[in-house]
Design a protein around this motif. Structure first.
Motif, PDB file in Angstrom:
ATOM      1  N   ASN A 239      -4.001   4.769  11.503  1.00 58.50           N
ATOM      2  CA  ASN A 239      -2.633   5.174  11.185  1.00 58.50           C
ATOM      3  C   ASN A 239      -1.657   4.142  10.646  1.00 58.50           C
ATOM      4  O   ASN A 239      -0.475   4.621  10.300  1.00 58.50           O
ATOM      5  CB  ASN A 239      -2.285   5.863  12.378  1.00 58.50           C
ATOM      6  CG  ASN A 239      -2.980   7.158  12.907  1.00 58.50           C
ATOM      7  OD1 ASN A 239      -3.424   8.000  11.926  1.00 58.50           O
ATOM      8  ND2 ASN A 239      -3.063   7.493  14.209  1.00 58.50           N
ATOM      9  N   LEU A 240      -2.228   2.896  10.740  1.00 58.47           N
ATOM     10  CA  LEU A 240      -0.971   1.958  10.385  1.00 58.47           C
ATOM     11  C   LEU A 240      -1.140   1.517   9.002  1.00 58.47           C
ATOM     12  O   LEU A 240      -2.276   1.480   8.647  1.00 58.47           O
ATOM     13  CB  LEU A 240      -1.462   0.424  11.325  1.00 58.47           C
ATOM     14  CG  LEU A 240      -1.209   0.728  12.760  1.00 58.47           C
ATOM     15  CD1 LEU A 240      -1.699  -0.745  13.417  1.00 58.47           C
ATOM     16  CD2 LEU A 240       0.329   0.901  13.104  1.00 58.47           C
ATOM     17  N   GLY A 241      -0.133   1.454   8.375  1.00 62.25           N
ATOM     18  CA  GLY A 241       0.196   1.032   6.986  1.00 62.25           C
ATOM     19  C   GLY A 241       0.144  -0.454   6.914  1.00 62.25           C
ATOM     20  O   GLY A 241       0.226  -1.185   8.208  1.00 62.25           O
ATOM     21  N   ALA A 242       0.321  -0.954   5.738  1.00 59.75           N
ATOM     22  CA  ALA A 242       0.287  -2.547   5.683  1.00 59.75           C
ATOM     23  C   ALA A 242       1.495  -2.971   6.322  1.00 59.75           C
ATOM     24  O   ALA A 242       1.247  -4.136   6.943  1.00 59.75           O
ATOM     25  CB  ALA A 242       0.342  -2.707   4.256  1.00 59.75           C
ATOM     26  N   ARG A 243       2.446  -2.542   6.380  1.00 62.87           N
ATOM     27  CA  ARG A 243       3.915  -3.065   6.700  1.00 62.87           C
ATOM     28  C   ARG A 243       3.603  -3.260   8.255  1.00 62.87           C
ATOM     29  O   ARG A 243       3.892  -4.333   9.137  1.00 62.87           O
ATOM     30  CB  ARG A 243       5.014  -2.330   6.259  1.00 62.87           C
ATOM     31  CG  ARG A 243       6.275  -2.967   6.783  1.00 62.87           C
ATOM     32  CD  ARG A 243       7.595  -2.038   6.373  1.00 62.87           C
ATOM     33  NE  ARG A 243       8.698  -2.465   6.684  1.00 62.87           N
ATOM     34  CZ  ARG A 243      10.144  -2.411   6.283  1.00 62.87           C
ATOM     35  NH1 ARG A 243      10.149  -1.355   5.475  1.00 62.87           N
ATOM     36  NH2 ARG A 243      11.026  -2.687   6.700  1.00 62.87           N
TER      37      ARG A 243
END
Length: 647
Positions: free
Chosen positions: A47-51
């Motif tokens: 669920n984590l994006g790159a940022r």
């Protein structure tokens, strides 16, 4: 597992980290790092994006910098990340986790800026200072003026000048950098050199009091008051004098004392306490013991003064509920010289690492130094406060127990009893020699003060009369309502001085009292040339505080037949609302009388005036008071002052 979105968790974690709550930060990010049941980690990380992944990596490394979390995992992450990310933080972490290869990779990155290079030097210098390798550490530490992960040291209107080895080539201006404890330690080294008694110091406004007291020939300019223009004056950083002192003497310890300890007549020993120190950048969690746990360490028969610079309302309430504890009647963060004056009469200071160690150490007041795990380099490679201040006794925070505290207090109690008693400071200034009139409520203090006022004693704007006291109360309204009552309220007792009273043996310090009173007098129009006075029965409860601020005061204790006093207390409306029973007022009168007896025995200049005799026309006791105040006694004026107007 929380239902919060990962980005929300990360935002909360960053806020906690910035506030120094590293454990809270790590607890928030732990679910995202894999502290989950099998299968949950993949769902979370996906669920984590790159940022968010980048933010998570930063927070993981930042926690590791404070030895929080999985240090092996942080070491691997630090080694795997590209060298263009967070170089200053990661270089510091590399040294802390003993990873020289990653440190070298970060240093060699072609994108390293001059400021980053100075940050690397500063970090390496600190690392060497912690290891006791001062000869190599101090030169590198001198790069901090341009470092990134270090508080700004050089104001924009000054230019940094490296400190030369030859003191004769020093610049005239010295910048007081970092926190109060650091500034005190640096000033001790500067004073020991003996070459800068008349130099120019620049720093936070509150540091001006230190310069005015301990460098009386020097000049001081607050950062905000520096003039602009070009060229910008060259200035040295104060901490660099520690390094030069080491190269001269081979020692890092504070080489001088600023003041000496003392004790006051009639007061019991009191120990200062501080349970939280540091900031978010210097191990605040390590320097913290929850207040209730801290109080549990302290003997039941001791008296303790809170020296906590950031006391919360909840902590204040806890201290007020503990009969052993006192809270200063002033903000101890505003004037370090006054705070040192608070510390000097203490039997000792029990504290985590904070500026209190330096203030006590430079006054030779014993310190029970509760040492945190990652000690400041001031305390040497063995983490012992004695290495800087011989009056300290170090106990690791992990080993601290109540019996250790009790044994140390017993030793310091004996040493305190052997101290010299402070002499009363004599002053020719009228503003520091007031006439202070007190006594039991309803003992005719108003009549007595009216007599003094009619002979020329300046009182200012006073409380007008009413049915119970038609000729007036002769109490300065601003001092009574703006100073006396708040002092009592601040101690957690009745501001009217009836239902609950402050301790009779020792009261908390209030260094700004004389300034507060002077401000009230000026507002009322006092020009400083006339003798002045203040009257309030509640001075019986606060006499110690006023005596400290006005050691040359003329005290007048008004006495009256006890039966008449109690009868008046039962009949006067503003006192009778508490009780109309003589049985209620008898112990009340005894409590006031006991405090007044202690005032008489204190060494203060005290005159007793029997109001029954005075009202009968016997002026033999009031005349010496009038003459002591520098006024001329006039029998006709005295007679007129006794005349009651017809109602």
């Amino acid at each position: 597992m929380t239902d919060e979105a990962p980005s929300t968790l990360l935002q909360r974690a960053r806020t906690a980290l910035d506030a120094g709550r590293v454990s809270e930060c790590h607890a928030l990010i732990a679910p995202l790092l894999g502290d989950l049941p099998d299968g949950a980690q993949d769902r979370t990380v996906s669920n984590l994006g790159a940022r968010d992944r980048t933010t998570l990596a930063y927070l993981q490394l930042a926690c590791a910098l404070y030895y929080t979390g999985d240090l092996d995992a942080a070491r691997r992450l630090n080694a795997d990340l590209p060298t263009d990310l967070w170089r200053p933080l990661r270089y510091r972490l590399s040294l802390r986790l003993r990873d020289p290869l990653t440190a070298a990779r970060l240093r060699r990155d072609p994108g390293v800026t001059d400021r980053e290079r100075d940050d690397f030097r500063t970090t390496a210098g600190l690392h060497l200072l912690w290891a006791g390798r001062y000869d190599r550490g101090f030169p590198l530490y001198a790069s901090r003026h341009n470092a990134i992960l270090f508080p700004r040291t050089v104001p924009g209107r000054l230019t940094h000048a490296p400190l030369p080895e030859d003191p004769s080539k020093d610049e005239d201006t010295i910048i007081l950098e970092q926190g109060l404890g650091d500034v005190l330690f640096h000033l001790a080294h500067i004073r020991a050199e003996g070459r800068h008694e008349a130099s120019h110091f620049v720093g936070l406004r509150k540091y001006g009091t230190l310069i005015r007291r301990y460098f009386p020939k020097a000049r001081f300019t607050a950062h905000d008051d520096l003039p602009g223009g070009s060229p910008r004056p060259r200035a040295h950083l104060a901490a660099d004098f520690v390094g030069r002192g080491y190269r001269r003497t081979g020692r890092v310890a504070a080489p001088v004392q600023f003041d000496t300890p003392f004790r006051r007549t009639g007061e019991p020993p009191v120990w200062g306490i501080c349970w939280r120190g540091g900031s978010g950048q210097n191990r605040r969690e390590e320097r913290h013991i929850p207040l209730r746990m801290f109080l549990d360490l302290l003997p039941r028969d001791g008296r303790f003064l809170a020296l906590q610079f950031d006391m919360t309302d909840e902590e204040r309430a806890v201290l007020q509920a503990d009969a052993r504890c006192l809270i200063p009647g002033a903000d101890i963060t505003q004037n370090p010289v006054e705070t040192m004056a608070i510390i000097r009469p203490l039997a000792g200071v029990i504290s985590v690492d904070s500026a209190n160690w330096h203030m006590a150490g430079l006054c030779d007041v014993p310190i029970l130094a509760i040492m945190n795990r990652t000690a400041h380099w001031f305390w040497g490679p063995e983490a012992r406060a004695e290495s800087a201040y011989p009056c300290a006794t170090t106990v690791p925070k992990a080993d601290l127990r109540a019996d250790h505290v009790a044994a140390w207090m017993q030793d310091t109690r004996k040493a305190w009893a052997g101290r010299a008693v402070a002499a009363r400071v004599r002053t020719p200034e009228l503003r520091r020699r007031p006439v202070l009139v007190t006594g039991l409520p309803r003992s005719a203090t108003s009549m007595t003060m009216r007599m003094l006022h009619d002979h020329g004693l300046w009182l200012g704007d006073t409380v007008p009369g009413n049915r119970e006291n038609p000729q007036g109360y002769f109490e300065n309204r601003a001092i009574r309502d703006g100073i006396v009552k708040p002092l009592l309220s601040g101690m957690g007792v009745d501001p009217l001085g009836v239902r609950s009273l402050p301790p009779w043996d020792v009261l908390p310090p209030c260094p700004p009292l004389a300034r507060q009173v002077a401000r009230a007098l000026r507002t009322d129009g006092h020009d400083g040339t006339r003798p002045w006075g203040f009257k309030d029965p509640k001075l019986s409860l606060l006499w110690q505080i006023f005596d400290r601020s006005y050691p040359q005061a003329i005290w007048v204790i008004v006495t009256r037949d006890r039966g008449k006093v109690i009868d008046s207390l039962c009949r006067t409306s503003f006192m009778a609302r508490h009780s109309t029973s003589p049985e209620y007022w008898q112990p009340f009168c005894n409590a006031y009388a006991h405090r007044l007896d202690r005032l008489r025995a204190s060494g203060a200049r005290v005159f007793d005036v029997d109001s029954d005799a005075l009202s009968s026309g016997d002026f033999s006791q009031i005349r010496p008071v009038i003459e002591a105040a520098g006024l001329r006694f006039d029998p006709a004026v005295a007679e007129a002052a006794l005349i009651r107007p017809k109602v």
